[in-house]
Design an enzyme around this catalytic site. Sequence first.
Site, PDB file in Angstrom:
ATOM      1  N   ARG A   1       4.384  99.881 101.039  1.00  0.00           N
ATOM      2  CA  ARG A   1       3.947 100.723 102.237  1.00  0.00           C
ATOM      3  C   ARG A   1       4.793 100.708 103.794  1.00  0.00           C
ATOM      4  O   ARG A   1       5.046  99.692 103.980  1.00  0.00           O
ATOM      5  CB  ARG A   1       2.665 100.230 102.865  1.00  0.00           C
ATOM      6  CG  ARG A   1       1.282 100.667 101.620  1.00  0.00           C
ATOM      7  CD  ARG A   1       0.110 100.258 102.201  1.00  0.00           C
ATOM      8  NE  ARG A   1      -0.801 100.741 100.919  1.00  0.00           N
ATOM      9  CZ  ARG A   1      -1.680 100.226 100.699  1.00  0.00           C
ATOM     10  NH1 ARG A   1      -2.474  99.386 102.047  1.00  0.00           N
ATOM     11  NH2 ARG A   1      -3.049 100.347  99.526  1.00  0.00           N
TER      12      ARG A   1
ATOM     13  N   SER B   1      -4.137 104.426 100.722  1.00  0.00           N
ATOM     14  CA  SER B   1      -5.337 103.882 101.463  1.00  0.00           C
ATOM     15  C   SER B   1      -5.916 103.980 102.049  1.00  0.00           C
ATOM     16  O   SER B   1      -5.911 105.437 102.605  1.00  0.00           O
ATOM     17  CB  SER B   1      -5.572 102.430 100.643  1.00  0.00           C
ATOM     18  OG  SER B   1      -6.664 102.038 100.530  1.00  0.00           O
TER      19      SER B   1
END
Length: 561
Positions: A47, A145
């Site tokens: 990420r 997410s």
Amino acid sequence: MAHPQAGTVAPPETLIDVTGLIAAYYELRPDPSNPSQRVAFGTSGHRGSALNASFNEAHILAIAQAVCDYRKEAGIDGPLFIGRDTHALSTPAQMTAVRVCAANGIDVHIAAGDEYTPTPLVSFAILEHNKTHADKADGIVITPSHNPPADGGFKYNTPDGGPADTDVTAKIEARANALLQENNAGVRSLPYKEALKTPHVFRHDFLTPYVEALPQVIDIDAVKAANLRIGVDPMGGTALPVYRKINEMHGLDLLIVNEKIDPTFSFMTLDHDGKIRMDCSSPYAMASLVRLRDKYDVAFGNDADADRHGIVTPHGGLMNPNHYLSVAIWYLFTHRKKPKTCKWNPFSRCKVWRKTGLEIGKTAVSSAMIDKIARSLKKSVYEVPVGFKWFVKGLHEGRLGFGGEESAGASFLRMDATPWSTDKDGIIMNLLAAEIRAVTGRDPAEIYESFENEYGKSYYARIDAPATPEQKARLKNITPDDITSQTLAGEKIVQRLSRAPGNGAPLGGIKLVTENGWAAMRPSGTEDIYKIYAESFVSENHLQQIQKDARAILSTFFENA
């Protein structure tokens, strides 16, 4: 203390510049010598953000090639399913991944009609393919997410349908960083338009098979018969077309309160720190739906990739994720395959799934209420470190009936105790709340209150404390022998755990357990902090004392370095 604007609609000055963000994805090049700009697979993949050169085209070229290389090494010869969420960086990252996979001769399946694809639908597609085909499929999910709009994320799912274990991600990470170091000279890729013309790119209907099969995992008929008022907030994420399809196919009449898709997520209310974050477990991010709670018998939301759930009830507002996990576990293990004569009772002993040996999966930092519920059900608890990847094998083998994290991510088996999804599935967790309300006639929050009346009230919290990189490294490798304290909040420490009781995997920290409480300390993977998770079954003051003592214990540990 929460930000002054937490829970209010995001003001214009907090919105990202989508054009500038995507430009940065292509224009900024990471420095492989800078640790913050290298590929790093944490608990949920790689990420970062294009704006700080931690999630850019160079990263995705390298990771996608590393995945292709790993597939060849592992003998994975089936299709690769790719899904993406509604974050602005997810579309260019998917295009990059397709370019690399097609150039490597790998058959990739992306959503028909350029639809966004929820994480659980990718897992479902992998498992469905592998049930009936000799060649084995795997997948990529492109999502950060619930994280802010400027972020990007990239996760690899193995042929068992769930997030890759650390042995796999370590190989992918090492290979990707080696490629970055060589300026991606070893990456094979095609221009995107040429990639689409190859025989390796297919359009796949992720949506219809998943929604069609929902009655195999959720009692859709019971929900429909109860005529519930059900509110749904997809929070600008990938769950929107799923809920629309559920209404169309199953006639549930879910009331979708927000149908907007906007990469700036301008409709969101600000989270606790004043940032936009699609965290369906946060009362601030979920404020818009919580304000509507009296309009519905049950309501729920999802994060951007629909792997997390958030349950809102008239009785309790937004449920604490630990509370809902406890209710979901109790319900599933008392109402799946139950006789029709079994009436609702919070502590009934109805038949459970046919496999009587099914276990309950929880993380080491989830509430001990789950352990209390498990004991009442005479079920074993499989306790693992943080990260859903630790549940994948158990769900895939049909050994775990349920696996869930304190951060509002969970999945469970079908009615017949076979796998449904082996990644977090916020959609079935939300629909389960409607089923619970329909079958029991009770608000899930009311059911949880009955647990507290029986087992005691849980006081649970997570706090953060500053830590240097050196302290974080020490904490990650701590052992029980490093803790000299004999007590925690005035109670004798009965367990010192640096490995999870369920699978023996390192916790990446330490957990201290007493008769009426516990504390777990582990370093953050992205920030210069460590996290203290703590729970008391005595009082709020006792919880605060546990937290205070935990910090003191670690201070002593760091001083003795």
